[in-house]
Every structure is written in structure tokens, then in C-alpha cells.
Scaffold this motif. Structure first.
Motif, PDB file in Angstrom:
ATOM      1  N   CYS A 156      26.524  18.763  49.813  1.00 12.23           N
ATOM      2  CA  CYS A 156      25.949  17.822  50.787  1.00 12.23           C
ATOM      3  C   CYS A 156      24.901  16.915  50.127  1.00 12.23           C
ATOM      4  O   CYS A 156      23.772  16.798  50.615  1.00 12.23           O
ATOM      5  CB  CYS A 156      25.387  18.544  52.009  1.00 12.23           C
ATOM      6  N   PHE A 157      25.301  16.310  49.003  1.00 17.48           N
ATOM      7  CA  PHE A 157      24.494  15.285  48.315  1.00 17.48           C
ATOM      8  C   PHE A 157      23.244  15.855  47.638  1.00 17.48           C
ATOM      9  O   PHE A 157      22.309  15.127  47.348  1.00 17.48           O
ATOM     10  CB  PHE A 157      24.127  14.147  49.287  1.00 17.48           C
ATOM     11  N   ARG A 158      23.261  17.168  47.370  1.00 14.45           N
ATOM     12  CA  ARG A 158      22.097  17.823  46.782  1.00 14.45           C
ATOM     13  C   ARG A 158      22.258  18.001  45.266  1.00 14.45           C
ATOM     14  O   ARG A 158      21.269  18.067  44.547  1.00 14.45           O
ATOM     15  CB  ARG A 158      21.920  19.193  47.449  1.00 14.45           C
ATOM     16  N   TYR A 159      23.494  18.119  44.781  1.00 18.56           N
ATOM     17  CA  TYR A 159      23.704  18.368  43.360  1.00 18.56           C
ATOM     18  C   TYR A 159      23.497  17.093  42.542  1.00 18.56           C
ATOM     19  O   TYR A 159      23.566  15.980  43.062  1.00 18.56           O
ATOM     20  CB  TYR A 159      25.113  18.913  43.091  1.00 18.56           C
ATOM     21  N   THR A 160      23.324  17.296  41.237  1.00 18.57           N
ATOM     22  CA  THR A 160      22.985  16.170  40.363  1.00 18.57           C
ATOM     23  C   THR A 160      24.172  15.224  40.123  1.00 18.57           C
ATOM     24  O   THR A 160      23.972  14.145  39.579  1.00 18.57           O
ATOM     25  CB  THR A 160      22.483  16.678  38.999  1.00 18.57           C
ATOM     26  N   THR A 162      25.609  13.667  42.422  1.00 19.88           N
ATOM     27  CA  THR A 162      25.485  12.644  43.469  1.00 19.88           C
ATOM     28  C   THR A 162      24.912  11.353  42.884  1.00 19.88           C
ATOM     29  O   THR A 162      23.837  11.370  42.291  1.00 19.88           O
ATOM     30  CB  THR A 162      24.542  13.141  44.582  1.00 19.88           C
ATOM     31  N   THR A 163      25.620  10.255  43.042  1.00 21.10           N
ATOM     32  CA  THR A 163      25.145   8.965  42.540  1.00 21.10           C
ATOM     33  C   THR A 163      24.894   8.016  43.710  1.00 21.10           C
ATOM     34  O   THR A 163      25.240   8.326  44.857  1.00 21.10           O
ATOM     35  CB  THR A 163      26.187   8.306  41.611  1.00 21.10           C
ATOM     36  N   LEU A 167      26.586   8.018  47.652  1.00 20.18           N
ATOM     37  CA  LEU A 167      25.873   7.869  48.933  1.00 20.18           C
ATOM     38  C   LEU A 167      26.376   6.658  49.705  1.00 20.18           C
ATOM     39  O   LEU A 167      26.488   6.691  50.933  1.00 20.18           O
ATOM     40  CB  LEU A 167      24.362   7.774  48.681  1.00 20.18           C
TER      41      LEU A 167
ATOM     42  N   TYR B 147      12.117   9.064  48.831  1.00 18.35           N
ATOM     43  CA  TYR B 147      13.244  10.007  48.797  1.00 18.35           C
ATOM     44  C   TYR B 147      12.791  11.353  49.368  1.00 18.35           C
ATOM     45  O   TYR B 147      13.529  11.996  50.122  1.00 18.35           O
ATOM     46  CB  TYR B 147      13.776  10.174  47.368  1.00 18.35           C
ATOM     47  N   CYS B 156      18.283  17.129  53.540  1.00 22.14           N
ATOM     48  CA  CYS B 156      19.105  16.561  52.462  1.00 22.14           C
ATOM     49  C   CYS B 156      20.405  15.968  53.024  1.00 22.14           C
ATOM     50  O   CYS B 156      21.501  16.271  52.561  1.00 22.14           O
ATOM     51  CB  CYS B 156      19.376  17.578  51.354  1.00 22.14           C
ATOM     52  N   PHE B 157      20.256  15.121  54.035  1.00 24.84           N
ATOM     53  CA  PHE B 157      21.363  14.337  54.604  1.00 24.84           C
ATOM     54  C   PHE B 157      22.386  15.195  55.371  1.00 24.84           C
ATOM     55  O   PHE B 157      23.512  14.786  55.581  1.00 24.84           O
ATOM     56  CB  PHE B 157      22.064  13.509  53.505  1.00 24.84           C
ATOM     57  N   ARG B 158      21.935  16.378  55.816  1.00 20.97           N
ATOM     58  CA  ARG B 158      22.846  17.287  56.514  1.00 20.97           C
ATOM     59  C   ARG B 158      22.672  17.211  58.029  1.00 20.97           C
ATOM     60  O   ARG B 158      23.599  17.497  58.774  1.00 20.97           O
ATOM     61  CB  ARG B 158      22.555  18.719  56.047  1.00 20.97           C
ATOM     62  N   LEU B 167      21.799   6.751  54.289  1.00 18.03           N
ATOM     63  CA  LEU B 167      22.479   7.019  53.015  1.00 18.03           C
ATOM     64  C   LEU B 167      22.381   5.815  52.076  1.00 18.03           C
ATOM     65  O   LEU B 167      22.248   5.972  50.860  1.00 18.03           O
ATOM     66  CB  LEU B 167      23.944   7.393  53.277  1.00 18.03           C
ATOM     67  N   ARG B 168      22.442   4.608  52.642  1.00 18.20           N
ATOM     68  CA  ARG B 168      22.348   3.414  51.787  1.00 18.20           C
ATOM     69  C   ARG B 168      20.937   3.258  51.223  1.00 18.20           C
ATOM     70  O   ARG B 168      20.762   2.840  50.072  1.00 18.20           O
ATOM     71  CB  ARG B 168      22.751   2.160  52.577  1.00 18.20           C
ATOM     72  N   ALA B 171      20.675   5.621  48.411  1.00 15.15           N
ATOM     73  CA  ALA B 171      21.366   5.059  47.237  1.00 15.15           C
ATOM     74  C   ALA B 171      20.434   4.104  46.483  1.00 15.15           C
ATOM     75  O   ALA B 171      20.330   4.161  45.254  1.00 15.15           O
ATOM     76  CB  ALA B 171      22.645   4.337  47.675  1.00 15.15           C
ATOM     77  N   LEU B 174      17.849   6.086  44.561  1.00 17.27           N
ATOM     78  CA  LEU B 174      18.413   6.646  43.319  1.00 17.27           C
ATOM     79  C   LEU B 174      18.457   5.564  42.247  1.00 17.27           C
ATOM     80  O   LEU B 174      18.094   5.804  41.092  1.00 17.27           O
ATOM     81  CB  LEU B 174      19.826   7.193  43.570  1.00 17.27           C
ATOM     82  N   GLU B 181      16.840  15.038  41.320  1.00 17.41           N
ATOM     83  CA  GLU B 181      17.126  16.381  40.804  1.00 17.41           C
ATOM     84  C   GLU B 181      15.907  17.289  41.000  1.00 17.41           C
ATOM     85  O   GLU B 181      16.008  18.384  41.556  1.00 17.41           O
ATOM     86  CB  GLU B 181      17.497  16.299  39.318  1.00 17.41           C
ATOM     87  N   ASN B 184      15.090  17.615  44.941  1.00 20.33           N
ATOM     88  CA  ASN B 184      16.018  18.507  45.644  1.00 20.33           C
ATOM     89  C   ASN B 184      15.766  19.964  45.278  1.00 20.33           C
ATOM     90  O   ASN B 184      15.853  20.856  46.127  1.00 20.33           O
ATOM     91  CB  ASN B 184      17.473  18.148  45.318  1.00 20.33           C
TER      92      ASN B 184
END
Lengths: 309, 309
Positions: A156-160, A162-163, A167, B147, B156-158, B167-168, B171, B174, B181, B184
């Protein structure tokens, strides 16, 4: 090959067998279901070939029609290695894949046409980009499949992995009407009673050593009885999550030995730790195998952790 | 008021006290830190007023300079009600807020200028939109703050407050270089030893009733000793997560009574359940208070759950 050329390749063919890997997860099932559905929308025949369709992923296939046909084109999705096709599908399909769509850094599928994007967080990102090239409109059902693919492969967008692109694709899927509320609940907020019971037993037996900088958990064969791999997945992440823990060790009793998973924080070398026991892996995630009684195995790991930390 | 008018309002003033709510979370601290930093970048004086700065949020303030000045303008961020300013800051600031920036559906802050966007998943989304209007460039530090704000308020976007816009924005953060990293890991993957120990005890005492459709957990005062609210947060979500459970009940021993939280799935009415005990709330999340011994309280809840399900 460009994504446009992959679309041309698919448009020129029919009667698709879409292969997934064994122990199928949300990414391979969601991506394969979306691709098959898109091809059916173009008036083609397509089916998803799996070793197993876990109950919790049933909703991905709700609009896919069951079709009988003679195989015309074989496509693999999210399969990093033909060995992963599994014992039933491997012998049938090995060496016959015509198009391989994947996002793994190392792809060992032999196919004349390959589209491998290791920067994609999930194979679902590639299928998302393929849809407009195929001329298939993104609708709620396709968005549900692709959101499942991408959210499960990124925690759910938590792991590394995710770019920013991941998103933005997820944003488009929300706008296309995907039921992220249902999917997030099913994928990330539901635990079986057996899994919770396993967590309870694991926490009952949690061992700290090296002044709390190492945490060790273990499962015996009795503790995991009746649990699927899907349900025991993720347990190795428990000890490293504990505040102050630099090295989290998970010991799993197997039929003849113990499988050890080592996860580390803050630059502690998991690979060097496992190498002394004949194992190896990555700097932050490694593994090895140990023999003996559970008590002996735990004692050896504790002694090694005291030395390492 | 438009976001541009808010920017004009801020540009015309100086010496800012930026208020947050008590038991501060990632959204109020991340949003307030980002706003204060943006104002300092414009050459103004600004400080963040908190009841508390939990250690895990320390990184949000790493670039904010400590400044001494006489208060010129009072701004509240993510504060839904002046009562939430807390016992120390409430008496100092109540009735004096000049600009209220918030995303709660019901805003009870009395201020001459308000910007409340209930569609924003986090106050951090509003600050994100304010930056270009202020003429402040989004850099890594601001992106880290925002963030943190957005990811913590959305799990975390859940959670269901996550929108395509959320989400945008993530992005863009990021791409601005935020260390997702690290954030989170700190926010979603670290548990204190005491919190894990509490989970162990909770799972040891887990009670199923109504044929497994109801799960009850409880904490005694002894079990939560030494744990902050921050660390016991989220426990009420454990029982409802169990497969097949329609009603998850959490019983918390307080000094003179028991606080009951009821969370339901699949349309089971938590509010009606709590109303019979003099409580209430929402259809899927309600609460009430019960008196007696722990055994009596559990027996009453079990009997009521058998009837309700």
C-alpha cells in the motif's frame, strides 16, 4: 520493444494463455486478469492460467468470461523465471512463452519478445500503460485489478519501490472508480484467526538478546499447521520492527532443519552474519539453514548476535 | 477565502505563533513545521507552539530556527476546536486565533479568517497548495514535513480519506526528494517493546463469541502502565481485522470505569449496540462506558453481542 510495439504484437494475435507464477500474489493475478479482460474487450479469446486462485482474489475475475479455445499465443506476466510456473504448468508451458511482461530486475524467461521494466513497482504499472496503446478504456473493473496489483506489491505504497509514477497511476485508478476501500480492507486489514493465533504464540516466545539490539522469533511445525504460505508471509518482518532492534532473526522449523531469516537495520550486515552459517543474501535481508535441536539453534544464534552487535 | 488570499494575508503580517492541537500527531506537527519554515524562508519570524514534541517527530524541526519575538499573528493548523489547544496553551491563545487552517468537517475555532477544506485528507495538503502562492519553493525539508503530515493522516494512503489529489501531491513530494523510506519506517514500521508486549497480552486474552462473529480484547490499567497514548493508539482496530468478525469490541480499564470501543463490519450497527449502554457514535465506530468488575463487564458485552449478531 516499446509499449506500443507490445500492443501491436497483442493486437495481431488471438487465443491467449496468460501465465502467472506459483503462489500467485495480487500483482500477478491483478495484472493477468486486467490483461485478459482487456483482450476480451477487443473481441479476442483470453484466459488466465494459475496454479491456484486464492479466495481473497476472486473479485479480480468477476467480469472475465471463461473461454474454451486452442492456445494461440502464450504470454507470461510477473513471472521472473520459467521455474516459477509451478509443477503443473511448468511442463506444459516451459520454453513456449512468446511474450514476457515483467518488472523483476533479473528476468529468466526465454521468450522471443520481452518487455521488462525493473523501474515499475509492479507488473500492474506496465499493464496500466498498455491499456491506452491497446485502445481499451480504463473502467472500474480494470482499475480494481490494477489497483490490487500495484497496492499489494508496494505494501500500500509503503515500500521503497513506490515511485512518483506509482502514486500518479494510483491516482488515475481512483478516478476510474476503483474500490480502494474494499481492496485495502481485504488486502491489508484482514487477518485469519489462525494467523492471529500464530502471532500470539510468536510474541509469547519472543527472545531479546545483545542488550535488546537483537530480537529472535521462532515457529515450530506445530505452530504453523494449517496455515498457508500466504498467511505466514510477513512474519519475518516482526522482530526488526521493534524499536532499538538492529537485527531481527526468524527461525522456522522445517521437516529436517531450521530455516533462518535475518533482517537488519542501520547498516548491520545480515549477509556476513549468515555467511558464518553457510548462508548469504543481501546486506539487510539474508538467510541460512541450521541443524540440531531448537534450543541448540537458538543458543548458536544468540551467541553469534552478541558477537556481531 | 481562496488559498491566494490566505497567502496575501500571511505575507502582510509577521511574528507568527503557529498553534497545533494537544496530543500532536504527524499532520499538525508536519503542517505547522512546514508553514513556519516557509514563513522563515520569506524572512519572517515564526515558531510552532505545541503541548509536546514527541521524539519521533524531532526531524520535522531540524531546519526551523528558534526565534524570540513578540507575537504578531496567531495561526492555528489542524486544530478542530479551541478546546484542543490543551491546558497550557488554551488559556493563552483561546479567542485570539486570527487565521484558522484546517481540514476537519466541523471546525469550532473562532477566527476572523478561516480556510477549512474538509476534502483535504490532511492539513498538509492545504499547506502544500499554499507554498507556491507564498512563492516558497518546495525543497526536501518541506517535502519531508508535508509527506509526514499526509502519510500519517491517511495511514500511508490506506484510509478512505485518500483521494486522487492526495496521491498526486505525494508524488510531487517524492519528486521533491522527501525521504519516504525513512519516514515510512519511523511512522509505520517501528513498535516500542512495551507496545509489542501489550499486543502479546491482548492476544493472550482475546475472546471470541457469537460463533466467532464477535471478538473482544481488553486492557487493564496494569497492562498499559508506562505506555503513551501514542503507543496504545490503534489497538481498537485489532479485533475487527479478524477474518469473519463483524463486531470488534475493545474494553479499556480506566480509573473508575471501563471505556468500551465498538467497531463493526458489513453494516452491523455499532451505534445501536452502544446506545443500550448509554453510549453512541457512528454506525461502524461507537463507544460507551460500563461499570463493575472486568468479569461482569465482559459477560454483559458477550451476552449483548450474542443477541445483536
Amino acid at each position: 520493444m516499446t509499449i506500443k510495439e507490445i500492443a501491436d504484437f497483442l493486437r495481431a494475435r488471438d487465443n491467449f494463455d496468460i501465465l502467472t507464477h506459483n503462489y500467485p500474489d495480487g500483482d500477478c493475478l491483478g495484472s493477468a486478469a486486467a490483461l485478459a479482460l482487456a483482450l476480451q474487450r477487443l473481441g479476442k479469446n483470453a484466459r488466465v492460467i494459475t496454479t491456484d486462485r486464492p479466495k481473497k482474489f476472486k473479485y479480480l475475475f468477476r467480469e472475465l468470461r471463461e473461454q474454451e479455445f486452442e492456445t494461440g499465443c502464450i504470454v507470461s506476466v510477473d513471472v521472473a523465471d520459467e521455474k516459477l510456473l509451478g509443477p503443473k504448468n511448468g511442463p506444459v508451458y516451459e520454453g513456449r512463452v512468446e511474450l514476457c511482461i515483467d518488472h523483476h530486475r533479473i528476468s529468466r524467461v526465454n521468450a522471443p519478445v520481452k518487455y521488462v521494466d525493473p523501474n515499475a513497482a509492479a507488473a500492474g504499472e506496465i499493464i496500466f500503460e498498455l491499456l491506452p496503446e491497446l485502445g481499451v478504456e480504463l473502467d472500474k473493473t480494470l482499475a480494481d485489478c490494477l489497483y490490487t496489483a500495484i497496492s499489494t506489491d508496494t505494501g500500500c505504497f509503503r515500500y521503497t519501490n513506490t515511485t512518483a509514477k506509482t502514486l500518479r497511476i494510483a491516482a488515475d485508478l481512483l478516478e476510474a472508480g476503483c474500490d480502494s476501500e474494499f481492496i485495502n480492507k481485504e488486502m491489508f486489514e484482514t487477518k485469519s484467526k489462525l494467523r492471529l493465533e500464530l502471532e500470539r504464540k510468536i510474541l509469547d516466545n519472543l527472545i531479546y538478546c545483545a542488550d535488546g539490539r537483537c530480537a529472535i522469533i521462532y515457529t515450530t511445525r506445530e505452530m504453523t499447521e494449517g496455515l498457508s504460505d500466504d498467511e505466514t508471509e510477513g512474519i519475518a518482518s516482526i522482530p526488526r520492527q521493534i524499536e532499538g532492534v538492529k537485527m531481527g532473526i526468524t527461525v522456522r522449523e522445517k521437516e529436517f532443519d531450521y530455516k533462518i531469516s535475518v533482517r537488519t537495520n542501520d547498516g548491520v550486515d545480515a549477509c556476513a552474519f549468515c555467511r558464518q552459517f553457510g548462508g548469504g543474501g543481501h546486506a539487510a535481508a539474508s538467510g541460512c539453514t541450521l541443524h540440531g535441536s531448537l534450543g541448540e539453534v537458538l543458543d548458536r544464534l544468540k551467541a553469534a548476535a552478541e558477537l556481531a552487535l
